[in-house]
Design an enzyme around this catalytic site. Structure first.
Site, mmCIF file in Angstrom:
data_model
loop_
_atom_site.group_PDB
_atom_site.id
_atom_site.type_symbol
_atom_site.label_atom_id
_atom_site.label_comp_id
_atom_site.label_asym_id
_atom_site.label_seq_id
_atom_site.Cartn_x
_atom_site.Cartn_y
_atom_site.Cartn_z
ATOM 1 N N ASN A 37 -28.269 38.204 2.509
ATOM 2 C CA ASN A 37 -28.438 39.323 1.593
ATOM 3 C C ASN A 37 -29.775 39.261 0.867
ATOM 4 O OD1 ASN A 37 -28.206 41.395 -0.244
ATOM 5 N ND2 ASN A 37 -26.141 40.895 -0.882
ATOM 6 N N ASP A 38 -29.918 38.322 -0.053
ATOM 7 C CA ASP A 38 -31.127 38.294 -0.872
ATOM 8 C C ASP A 38 -32.395 38.082 -0.049
ATOM 9 O OD1 ASP A 38 -29.619 38.698 -3.154
ATOM 10 O OD2 ASP A 38 -29.247 36.568 -3.421
ATOM 11 N N VAL A 39 -32.282 37.348 1.058
ATOM 12 C CA VAL A 39 -33.486 37.038 1.840
ATOM 13 C C VAL A 39 -33.986 38.237 2.641
ATOM 14 C CG1 VAL A 39 -33.012 34.576 2.009
ATOM 15 C CG2 VAL A 39 -32.160 36.105 3.788
#
Lengths: 468, 104
Positions: free
Chosen positions: A394-396
């Site tokens: 997600n964040d990456v």
């Protein structure tokens, strides 16, 4: 040989054993930083450790007085070896980070226990010895309770706890710990009450230190606690004037600190930011992207998209690890390749819970090395990819890191999956990632969502692809 | 305070200080070029190495008087936990690296 010279001889042999151990530790760490020599390096360090331990048991003597209680020592060693082997052999690859954290905590507890016993054995005028003991006790205890909390967070036993003025509380607590430590060092008699008060304060500090830090930052924390335990070991090395403990401890202390910095760099964050919990301080940073429409895709459609693609890139994340889907993922790769599709993996340096976590997992599933692309290479390949399949990351892949200056992850290098023709995102739900922020990628027209557990989704996807 | 400086002198000789400084630089030098795929095994390997603290636990245990039960019990725990750190650390690291090896 008379008794005295025999004892001196034993001491000399032990000094050589410690020298060998120190050299193996240095060589081991050096070899661990190259893929071809890594395994050998680990073994060499282990052999050196064995030599140091056996040497200590049989040769360590204080002008002719050798160690007693050997039976108990062997029993404790045997028990440690048994439990250590068992837990290290049975742990699943996905649980590795928490296992490392747990073992680190054991080392910290060991250092703390040594301090608790030795503090009664030194004279109150031996201030520098008291300094070494107290430092080992404080650092070891913090490392222990911090590691246990890190372990708990990684096994999702407890979540992030943020409360107001936490940083001030932590700083205040640290000051109290330091002043109590001062009173222990400089007071003429050891007061057990003060000693155990210090112990409890340190335990609490370790908990408060790790609890507010976001789950995504756990690798950094574990690495930091790892170097703490190294320093605690070095303190014991000072105390006994033991060169093996001193070199091993300082080496791990400094290497661990550098590794921590390297990890922070990969996430483009400063250590201070991680430690005061800047991530979790802004838990619900929602930037008006919520009103977008999320497009779902059916398994059959996703299978068709991928089967007729020329190039598919897979972006693995922690979702893959929790679902234990690395083998299924490799099967998907094979099924697609049978259809003539080129498959590659894009690995973000901090994907998963630890740097290199994804590489370890995919290596376990027999995925070939050259297929694992590092971030820069992957970002070039996305340009020509037809489908990007995101598995529980997600964040990456959050574009906010590139174009939203107010975002807490702004500046973190990401995998630029948007440059591909189509993006399929597999997630369990619309829940945000560890940074606790929404991801604009999910609302883009070229993105389709495929909800469900990574393993189940992949299994169904494989049978659909094979049926195509 | 005199006692402090005397023992400090005795304990931290220049030699020890040299070792500490050199080890700090060595630690930095040794791992500064590590590829990110090896970060996890490296952390785990370093974790095993600081298990050298078990030597201290063995010395404590070996010096405890046979009647001093608190010291014996805590020493026993310390040796046990330290061994766990060493054995667990090395074995876990080896398991991780074994997977890389298969590739060759």
């Amino acid at each position: 040989m008379d008794i005295l010279s025999r004892d001196i001889f034993a001491t000399d042999i032990l000094a050589v054993a410690y020298l060998i151990a120190s050299i193996t530790f240095i060589m081991g760490l050096k070899m661990l930083s190259h893929p071809e020599t890594a395994r050998k390096g680990n073994m060499i360090a282990a052999v050196g450790m064995g030599i140091a331990i056996v040497g200590t048991i049989f040769l360590s003597n204080d002008s002719g007085e050798y160690l007693s209680n050997k039976l108990w020592i062997f029993l404790a060693l045997a028990l440690g070896i048994g439990v250590g082997l068992r837990s290290a052999r049975t742990v699943q690859m996905t649980q590795m980070p928490q296992m490392v954290s747990l073992f680190n905590g054991m080392g910290g507890a060991c250092a703390a226990l040594i301090g608790l016993i030795e503090i009664y054995h030194v004279h109150s005028t031996e201030t520098s010895k008291l300094l070494a003991i107290t430092a080992g006790l404080v650092i070891g205890t913090i490392s222990f309770s911090g590691s246990i909390i890190a372990w708990g967070k990684l096994t999702e036993k407890f979540g992030d706890k943020v409360f107001p003025f936490q940083q001030y509380l932590n700083i205040g607590l640290m000051l109290i710990i330091l002043s109590v430590a001062g009173s222990i060092i400089f007071s003429p008699v050891i007061n057990p009450v003060t000693l155990y008060l210090e112990l409890i304060l340190c335990l609490v500090y370790g908990v408060l230190f790790v609890l507010p830090i976001g789950g995504a930052d756990m690798p950094v924390v574990i690495s930091l606690l790892n170097s703490f335990t190294g320093i605690a070991a070095a303190c014991a090395g000072f105390l006994y004037n033991n060169k093996a403990m001193l070199t091993g401890g300082i080496l791990v202390g400094s290497a661990g600190t550098i590794l921590t910095v390297l990890m922070c760099k990969a996430m483009n964050r400063s250590l201070t930011n991680v430690l005061i919990g800047a991530f979790s301080a802004t838990p619900a940073h929602v930037k008006g992207t919520d009103d977008g429409v999320v497009k779902e895709v059916s398994l059959a459609d996703a299978a068709v998209m991928m089967s007729y693609a020329k190039k598919v890139m897979i972006v693995p994340g922690y979702g893959l690890a929790v679902a234990q889907a690395q083998h299924t993922c490799h099967e998907l790769e094979k099924a697609l390749e049978e259809k003539g599709v080129e498959v590659k993996y894009a690995i973000h340096p901090v994907a998963g819970r630890m740097p290199g976590h994804m590489n370890v997992l995919l290596a376990e599933a027999d995925v070939a090395y050259p297929k694992l692309l590092e971030m820069e290479e992957a970002n070039n390949e996305f340009l020509t990819a037809d489908v990007v399949m995101i598995l529980g990351a997600n964040d990456v892949v959050n574009p906010a890191a590139k174009n939203d200056k107010t975002s807490p992850i702004y500046g973190m290098p990401i995998l630029e999956v948007e440059t591909a023709k189509n993006v399929i995102v597999n997630k369990r739900s619309m829940k945000s990632g560890y940074a606790g922020i929404t991801n604009a990628l999910f609302y883009q027209p070229k993105t389709s969502m495929l909800f469900g557990d990574a393993k189940q989704v992949l299994q169904k996807l494989i049978s659909e692809i094979k049926a195509n | 305070m005199d006692g402090f400086w005397q023992t400090l002198d005795h304990l931290i000789t220049m030699q020890t200080l040299y070792i500490v400084i050199l080890m700090v630089f060595l630690g930095i030098e040794v791992i500064s070029h590590v590829p990110s795929i090896l970060h996890t095994p490296l952390m785990s390997g370093a974790n095993a190495i600081h298990g050298v603290i078990v030597i201290g636990a063995i010395i404590v245990m070996g010096k405890a008087e046979s009647g001093n039960y608190p010291a014996l019990v805590m020493g026993f725990m310390a040796v046990f936990l330290g061994t766990l750190n060493v054995v667990g650390g090395f074995v876990v690291t080896d398991r991780m690296l074994e997977m890389f090896k298969k590739r060759k």
